[in-house]
Design a protein around this motif. Sequence first.
Motif, PDB file in Angstrom:
ATOM      1  N   LEU A  15       0.824  -1.211   0.000  1.00 18.03           N
ATOM      2  CA  LEU A  15       0.000   0.000   0.000  1.00 18.03           C
ATOM      3  C   LEU A  15       0.857   1.259   0.000  1.00 18.03           C
ATOM      4  O   LEU A  15       0.538   2.241  -0.672  1.00 18.03           O
ATOM      5  CB  LEU A  15      -0.937   0.014   1.207  1.00 18.03           C
ATOM      6  N   LEU A  16       1.931   1.232   0.736  1.00 18.25           N
ATOM      7  CA  LEU A  16       2.835   2.372   0.785  1.00 18.25           C
ATOM      8  C   LEU A  16       3.455   2.641  -0.586  1.00 18.25           C
ATOM      9  O   LEU A  16       3.546   3.794  -1.021  1.00 18.25           O
ATOM     10  CB  LEU A  16       3.923   2.132   1.832  1.00 18.25           C
ATOM     11  N   GLU A  23       2.112   1.862  -3.486  1.00 15.88           N
ATOM     12  CA  GLU A  23       1.035   2.390  -4.335  1.00 15.88           C
ATOM     13  C   GLU A  23       0.809   3.874  -4.058  1.00 15.88           C
ATOM     14  O   GLU A  23       0.615   4.664  -4.975  1.00 15.88           O
ATOM     15  CB  GLU A  23      -0.264   1.609  -4.114  1.00 15.88           C
ATOM     16  N   LYS A  24       0.846   4.251  -2.793  1.00 16.57           N
ATOM     17  CA  LYS A  24       0.670   5.654  -2.418  1.00 16.57           C
ATOM     18  C   LYS A  24       1.798   6.504  -2.992  1.00 16.57           C
ATOM     19  O   LYS A  24       1.574   7.623  -3.462  1.00 16.57           O
ATOM     20  CB  LYS A  24       0.624   5.779  -0.887  1.00 16.57           C
ATOM     21  N   ARG A  25       3.012   6.002  -2.971  1.00 17.17           N
ATOM     22  CA  ARG A  25       4.147   6.737  -3.540  1.00 17.17           C
ATOM     23  C   ARG A  25       3.956   6.958  -5.038  1.00 17.17           C
ATOM     24  O   ARG A  25       4.259   8.029  -5.559  1.00 17.17           O
ATOM     25  CB  ARG A  25       5.454   5.980  -3.283  1.00 17.17           C
ATOM     26  N   ASN A  37       1.276   9.681  -5.497  1.00 21.03           N
ATOM     27  CA  ASN A  37       1.827  10.997  -5.166  1.00 21.03           C
ATOM     28  C   ASN A  37       2.767  11.499  -6.256  1.00 21.03           C
ATOM     29  O   ASN A  37       2.759  12.673  -6.598  1.00 21.03           O
ATOM     30  CB  ASN A  37       2.560  10.962  -3.834  1.00 21.03           C
TER      31      ASN A  37
END
Length: 129
Positions: A41-42, A44-46, A49
Amino acid sequence: MLFQERKKHLYTLILLTLFVSNFTLSAQNITVEQDAKFEQLLNEKRKVNASIAMNDRWKIQIFTGDNENSKKTLLAFKKENKNIDCSIFFHTPVYKVWVGNFKTRIEAERNLKDIKLKYPNAFLIKPNK
């Protein structure tokens, strides 16, 4: 009387030493378990962003040139403008210094006016990845 005070200090010192040694031993045994999906998930968030920052935002390019001078320009800009984001972008064969992360063109143009006083060759860009 003096002997009792020293004895009291000695007991305090011994208790404090035991407490600190016990505390440091327990602090070394801490383990953290992390779910593998958290890292996914981290990442994917990167990605999200990065795409927002690159595609939907306006930036101001203040320098194009070699690596050494781009670093100097970046550091000088950071000293003068602590509240504006800035980064170096490499596009073969040159380095570019981009500043700002503006949502609208109007916001970017307002900042461009001020930035051009120090960097007369600055111009607006809307990078596409």
